[in-house]
Write an enzyme that holds these catalytic residues in place. Structure first.
Site, PDB file in Angstrom:
ATOM      1  N   LYS A 141      -2.376   4.928 -13.130  1.00 42.56           N
ATOM      2  CA  LYS A 141      -1.842   3.614 -13.479  1.00 42.56           C
ATOM      3  C   LYS A 141      -2.943   2.570 -13.309  1.00 42.56           C
ATOM      4  O   LYS A 141      -3.843   2.494 -14.114  1.00 42.56           O
ATOM      5  CB  LYS A 141      -0.590   3.331 -12.660  1.00 42.56           C
ATOM      6  N   SER A 156       9.376   0.983  -9.952  1.00 43.71           N
ATOM      7  CA  SER A 156       8.904   0.770 -11.320  1.00 43.71           C
ATOM      8  C   SER A 156       9.943   0.148 -12.235  1.00 43.71           C
ATOM      9  O   SER A 156       9.596  -0.626 -13.127  1.00 43.71           O
ATOM     10  CB  SER A 156       8.438   2.097 -11.926  1.00 43.71           C
ATOM     11  N   HIS A 168       3.053   2.616  -8.050  1.00 43.50           N
ATOM     12  CA  HIS A 168       3.112   1.322  -8.733  1.00 43.50           C
ATOM     13  C   HIS A 168       2.613   0.178  -7.864  1.00 43.50           C
ATOM     14  O   HIS A 168       2.723  -0.988  -8.251  1.00 43.50           O
ATOM     15  CB  HIS A 168       4.546   1.058  -9.209  1.00 43.50           C
TER      16      HIS A 168
END
Length: 186
Positions: free
Chosen positions: A153, A94, A122
């Protein structure tokens, strides 16, 4: 919850999956249930905090970030010293946005009898032809032992998951404290 678990397992190339209340909880729950005092966590130096926190009850060795020679050196050092060896890394980091060399890491780890856990927090929804993450991107779907991630996310929801073998998921259902003692997200 079963439908979501089944879809996550399929997307990650695994037999089964378990949904947690968060990605952090998934990493903490899986690692604290799996690793014991005679095992070793072999972590990328830039591994996410939840991965490091999940290894507090076991031995830890760190390899230089995304450095295969450093990883191999650690694997050689750990070869006959620990019962279980688990290489732990992020699929996409990240802070820097770089991608782990997952195909080479899986091959190297398995050649030394180590398992691999990749955190796809991610990468899910972002990397790979269909967004299935780094295992898809590097064509190693079904070869990564444990895949974890978050639903908060790219998926835009709440929760986290652990995907792996049916045996692993059954074990986590019975032993993973963040799963057992948290309110179900669904």
């Amino acid at each position: 919850n079963n439908e979501l678990s089944n879809k996550l397992a399929l997307m990650k190339g695994c037999e089964a999956a378990l949904v947690y209340t968060s990605g952090y909880g998934a990493n903490l729950g899986a690692l604290t249930a799996i690793l014991r005092k005679n095992d070793v966590a072999i972590l990328d130096a830039l591994a996410h905090a939840s991965l490091i926190d999940g290894t507090h009850s076991t031995n830890k060795l760190y390899f230089r970030h995304n450095d295969l020679q450093s990883l191999e050196s650690i694997l050689v050092k750990a070869k006959d010293k620990y019962i279980n060896k688990l290489v732990i890394l992020d699929g996409v980091y990240s802070m820097d946005g770089d991608i782990a060399f997952l195909d080479k890491i899986v091959e190297l780890a398995h050649s030394y009898g180590a398992w691999v856990l990749v955190d796809e927090a991610h990468a899910t929804g972002v990397i790979g032809p269909t967004g299935a993450g780094t295992p898809e991107y590097f064509n190693v779907l079904g070869k990564v032992d444990i895949v974890t991630g978050t639903l908060s996310k790219a998926i835009g929801c709440v929760g986290g998951f652990v995907a792996g073998s049916k045996e692993l998921i059954r074990y986590l259902e019975a032993t993973s404290r963040p799963f057992i003692f948290s309110t179900a997200p669904f």
